[in-house]
Write a protein that holds these residues in place. Structure first.
Motif, short mmCIF file in Angstrom:
data_model
loop_
_atom_site.label_atom_id
_atom_site.label_comp_id
_atom_site.label_asym_id
_atom_site.label_seq_id
_atom_site.Cartn_x
_atom_site.Cartn_y
_atom_site.Cartn_z
N ASP A 1 27.59 40.65 38.66
CA ASP A 1 28.25 39.97 37.53
C ASP A 1 28.27 38.47 37.80
OD1 ASP A 1 29.81 39.10 35.49
OD2 ASP A 1 31.59 40.26 36.00
N ARG A 2 27.38 37.73 37.10
CA ARG A 2 27.26 36.29 37.36
C ARG A 2 28.44 35.50 36.82
NH1 ARG A 2 21.69 36.73 38.05
NH2 ARG A 2 21.65 38.50 39.45
N THR A 3 29.29 36.13 36.00
CA THR A 3 30.49 35.41 35.55
C THR A 3 31.46 35.19 36.71
OG1 THR A 3 31.66 37.44 34.93
CG2 THR A 3 30.31 36.39 33.23
N PHE A 4 31.14 35.78 37.84
CA PHE A 4 31.91 35.54 39.07
C PHE A 4 32.01 34.04 39.35
CE2 PHE A 4 31.67 35.01 43.76
CZ PHE A 4 32.84 35.64 44.12
N PHE A 5 30.97 33.29 39.01
CA PHE A 5 30.96 31.85 39.31
C PHE A 5 31.63 31.02 38.21
CE2 PHE A 5 27.16 33.48 41.53
CZ PHE A 5 27.49 33.13 42.81
N SER A 6 31.77 31.57 37.01
CA SER A 6 32.26 30.76 35.89
C SER A 6 33.63 31.18 35.38
CB SER A 6 31.26 30.84 34.72
OG SER A 6 31.12 32.18 34.28
N ARG A 7 34.08 32.40 35.72
CA ARG A 7 35.32 32.92 35.13
C ARG A 7 36.44 32.92 36.15
NH1 ARG A 7 37.00 38.47 33.78
NH2 ARG A 7 34.99 39.22 34.49
N GLY A 8 37.43 32.04 35.94
CA GLY A 8 38.54 31.93 36.89
C GLY A 8 39.37 33.19 36.99
N SER A 9 39.39 34.02 35.92
CA SER A 9 40.21 35.23 35.94
C SER A 9 39.45 36.45 36.46
CB SER A 9 40.71 35.53 34.51
OG SER A 9 39.61 35.70 33.63
N HIS A 10 38.25 36.23 36.99
CA HIS A 10 37.47 37.35 37.53
C HIS A 10 38.28 38.04 38.63
CE1 HIS A 10 34.28 39.68 39.37
NE2 HIS A 10 33.48 39.36 38.38
N PRO A 11 38.41 39.38 38.59
CA PRO A 11 39.27 40.08 39.57
C PRO A 11 38.90 39.79 41.02
CG PRO A 11 38.66 41.56 37.78
CD PRO A 11 37.88 40.31 37.57
N ALA A 12 37.61 39.67 41.32
CA ALA A 12 37.21 39.40 42.71
C ALA A 12 37.67 38.02 43.15
CB ALA A 12 35.70 39.54 42.85
N ARG A 13 37.49 37.04 42.27
CA ARG A 13 37.95 35.69 42.58
C ARG A 13 39.46 35.65 42.73
NH1 ARG A 13 34.90 31.10 39.03
NH2 ARG A 13 36.71 29.94 39.77
N ARG A 14 40.15 36.31 41.81
CA ARG A 14 41.62 36.31 41.86
C ARG A 14 42.13 36.98 43.14
NH1 ARG A 14 44.95 38.57 37.16
NH2 ARG A 14 46.56 37.86 38.60
N LEU A 15 41.43 38.06 43.55
CA LEU A 15 41.84 38.75 44.78
C LEU A 15 41.72 37.81 45.98
CD1 LEU A 15 42.69 41.35 46.23
CD2 LEU A 15 40.25 41.95 46.41
N LEU A 16 40.61 37.08 46.05
CA LEU A 16 40.42 36.13 47.15
C LEU A 16 41.47 35.03 47.10
CD1 LEU A 16 38.53 35.56 49.52
CD2 LEU A 16 37.12 34.20 48.00
N ASN A 17 41.75 34.53 45.90
CA ASN A 17 42.76 33.47 45.75
C ASN A 17 44.16 33.96 46.11
OD1 ASN A 17 41.01 31.41 44.95
ND2 ASN A 17 41.11 32.00 42.80
N GLU A 18 44.48 35.18 45.69
CA GLU A 18 45.81 35.73 45.99
C GLU A 18 46.01 35.91 47.49
OE1 GLU A 18 48.42 36.32 44.16
OE2 GLU A 18 47.60 36.01 42.16
#
Length: 756
Positions: A388-405
């Motif tokens: 899922d290339r929206t991983f780089f553009s979508r701030g609410s992406h679950p994987a990104r949010r998990l890393l941020n949390e």
């Protein structure tokens, strides 16, 4: 009443109409629009509530009073408890507004309510603020999406006979806002909090209306409803990767093989352009044989899963994912007889993720022990980025949010000897192990792990908030007591310093009456009548034991003493002063006052008149033979040192007072510290302390720091903090989102290389 089977009362028929009944049934196209809108509204509403806690917590952090802060905390609790009810009520009202499009009103025309001048009143201020906010939100949507809404309204008018306007359109901003306000009526919050919730509704729901209108118009056009009206193109919703469909290398795709939304493709394309400039410099330029075959996406995922299952337990900075992947490709090439390589698009994704994790593992904000855990998430993050290339553009992406949390929770974590016993470390370890063991190609695991981790950190945060609030309350109470003590000290020193008074009076004022003054100051304040009365009692006591020569002093003393003694006794009783000590003080005070009266009783010298006769004495008094024997002179003390009051059990410990120039950089650093900022203190060569600024106590100028559990660990003055900063013993921790900082750093580095 009995009725024929074919005869039904009109009132009953009207009452029984439902959206699915023969009379109230909606056209099929309109049902599709309704169901699609309900699904989209439900998703955006979930986004609102998912972010409401953080927003209200930030507002509570910035609150200037306890009452204001408690209001935000109560609102957070109320919103969590009533979230499901609000969601259900809001969606029900939206569905009802669609159902109303096909229902007719049977009966007489509506009558206007009778107007009574007695019932007229000004609109309440809260309602006025609500109305103003609602009008502003509606106006913003109309300015932005008015054309698309107008097209949707026109199409709805062709499907139903009831006249529809933009204002009465079920998906119009006014209808949605009013439905949301009605759903929130059960919230017992102040207007200030309600306006914040409305702003969240605008941010997470109304901001998506352009997409709603585009999708609804497209559905109706597909059904042949006014196709000649040109509506705005559909903006794709948030993309979720599919476990069955893979993006092609020529054009990344979203779920179901559809192309990615324009924004995501544009972001990834820009990143690819920057990466192309870095090849041959930062990134090695890979030379492949002309007959090299790019490995398929499915095979690449299989290779990464193989590496993921065999990841070393202590995979740290020395673990090179690219080297291990190349080794697997070499083995595959040897078996097949043809060179197998990673395609260019997938290679770009691998390089981007590798650069992101280089930043993460170098980040000074993350503790080293947790860096090792987070570093083990690199392969799962790479796989989700490939899916899922929206991983780089979508701030609410679950994987990104998990890393941020995880990074946010780790901000206040301190290195320990036995990390395995720490609940946070154990929880992060569980998340990492679940990803390594269970994640193959289904992105849903990230949403599941995110929900579990957010629930855990939410519980931890609530516990720490309670303890932190108690810490703040205790410090504010202590500061108030310190300020009151200072005012009492000033009052005592103004009246006693430099005077010579009977020792019992000095002790009475310093040891006993100071407690009365402190209690009055804390309870009523230094501007109150009670405070002035307590000061007057002290002034009267000092006057009553001083020698006086004026004839009228005796009359004043006679009048003053009874009331003075009563005021002293009442005050000491209110302060729960030791009754035995009180009795001792009063016995000695009585002796002082007796001596004062005896000075007035001494016979005056006989005056001889001009005619030779004795004149009568000026003062009439008791016969001299009945006067008691003179008491011994009282012990007198000179108050030459300032009186300093110390709280029970508190040492008079002060930081060394160092003065820095007003333009000193260190002072600027301290002044820019905000409540909630995380800092790291270098206690000695081996030990560091991470703590959060929980409160700035303005009356005393104290900065109060707590650890991640909310417990107080440090107290500093403004100057003390500046000195620590100047000697580089304190460092501000960056609490911005980890993934976003990493991506910003990678983009910045690539742009600098491009410009070089």
């Amino acid at each position: 009443m009995q009725t024929d089977a074919k005869v039904v009362p009109l009132t009953k028929a009207a009452a029984q109409q439902t959206p699915t009944s023969a009379v109230g049934r909606l056209p099929v196209a309109l049902i599709q629009v309704r169901d699609k809108a309900a699904l989209q509204l439900k998703q955006t509403l979930q986004g609102l509530f998912d972010n409401a806690d953080d927003t209200l917590f930030e507002m509570a952090d910035r609150a200037t009073t306890n009452a204001e802060q408690n209001a935000f905390f109560e609102a957070m609790r109320d919103l969590r408890l009533k979230r499901k009810s609000i969601e259900r009520t809001f969606l029900q009202k939206v569905l009802e507004s669609f159902s109303a499009l096909s229902q007719y009103e049977i009966g007489s025309a509506p009558k206007l309510d009778a107007v009574s001048f007695d019932s007229l009143s000004l609109v309440q201020n809260d309602e006025l603020e609500e109305t103003v906010a609602l009008d502003a939100m509606v106006a913003k949507v109309m300015n932005r999406d008015g054309i698309a809404l107008g097209h949707l309204t026109a199409r709805l008018n062709t499907l139903v006979s009831k006249k529809i306007e933009d204002r009465s359109n079920p998906l119009g901003p006014r209808q949605l806002c009013e439905s949301f306000l009605d759903a929130c009526r059960s919230l017992g919050v102040e207007i200030k909090v309600k306006l914040i919730i409305l702003k969240l509704f605008e941010k997470y729901v109304l901001s998506e209306l352009d997409q709603f209108y585009a999708v609804a118009n497209q559905l109706l056009v597909a059904a042949g409803v006014l196709p000649e009206l040109r509506s705005a193109p559909v903006r794709q919703p948030q993309v979720r990767a599919s476990s069955t469909a893979r993006p092609s290398e020529a054009q990344p795709a979203a779920e179901g093989g559809q192309p990615l939304e324009g924004g995501a493709q544009e972001v990834f394309g820009a990143l690819q352009d920057l990466l192309s400039q870095a090849r041959g410099t930062v990134l090695p330029r890979r030379e492949h044989p002309s007959d090299a075959v790019p490995v398929s996406s499915v095979d690449l995922m299989r290779l990464l899963s193989h590496l993921q299952q065999r990841l070393p337990q202590q995979a740290g900075d020395d673990y090179d994912l690219r080297v291990n992947l190349d080794q697997l490709l070499s083995r595959a090439s040897a078996r097949s007889g043809r060179t197998r390589v990673v395609g260019q698009v997938d290679d770009d994704v691998i390089n981007l993720v590798a650069m992101l994790f280089e930043f993460i593992l170098d980040d000074r904000t993350l503790p080293d022990s947790l860096k090792a855990l987070i570093g083990r998430m690199q392969i799962p993050m790479l796989k989700i980025a490939l899916l899922d290339r929206t991983f780089f553009s979508r701030g609410s992406h679950p994987a990104r949010r998990l890393l941020n949390e995880i990074a946010s929770a780790a901000l206040g974590w301190v290195e320990q000897d036995d990390v395995q016993r720490d609940s946070l470390y154990h929880r992060i370890d569980q998340v990492v192990q679940r990803l390594l063991n269970d994640f193959v190609d289904d992105p849903a695991i990230f949403s599941e792990l995110l929900a579990e981790f957010v629930a855990y950190t939410g519980d931890e945060r609530r516990r720490s908030e309670l303890l932190e609030q108690r810490t703040r309350d205790a410090e504010e109470g202590r500061a108030k007591a310190e300020l009151a003590r200072k005012q009492v000290e000033d009052a005592l020193n103004q009246r006693l310093l430099g005077r010579t008074l009977p020792e019992v009076v000095v002790r009475l004022l310093q040891e006993a009456w100071s407690k009365v003054l402190l209690l009055v100051c804390l309870k009523h304040g230094a501007e109150s009548e009670e405070w002035r009365a307590a000061l007057q009692t002290m002034d009267d006591l000092v006057w009553s034991v001083e020698p006086h020569e004026a004839p009228e002093a005796r009359a004043r003393l006679l009048e003053l003493v009874p009331g003075l003694l009563k005021s002293l006794r009442d005050g000491l009783a209110s302060a729960a002063f030791d009754p035995f000590a009180t009795s001792e003080f009063f016995s000695q005070l009585e002796a002082l006052h007796v001596q004062a009266f005896q000075r007035f009783r001494k016979p005056e010298p006989v005056e001889v008149a001009d005619d030779g006769l004795e004149s009568p004495p000026l003062l009439l008094d008791l016969p001299t033979e009945s006067a008691p024997e003179e008491e011994a002179a009282p012990v007198m003390v000179a108050v030459v040192e300032e009186i300093v009051l110390i709280a029970p059990g508190e040492a008079q410990a002060q930081e060394p007072e160092i003065s820095l120039a007003d333009d000193e950089e260190a002072l600027g650093f301290v002044d820019h510290l905000r409540v909630g900022s995380w800092v790291e203190f270098q206690e000695d060569e081996e030990h560091k302390l991470r703590c959060k600024l929980a409160a700035l106590i303005k009356p005393t100028g104290k900065y109060i720091f707590v650890n991640r559990t909310g417990m107080k660990v440090l107290e500093k003055t403004r100057m003390g903090l500046a000195v620590e900063f100047r000697r580089s013993a304190i460092r501000l921790l960056d609490d911005a989102l980890l993934f976003d900082r990493a991506l910003e750093s990678v983009i910045g580095n690539l742009r600098r290389l491009k410009g070089a």
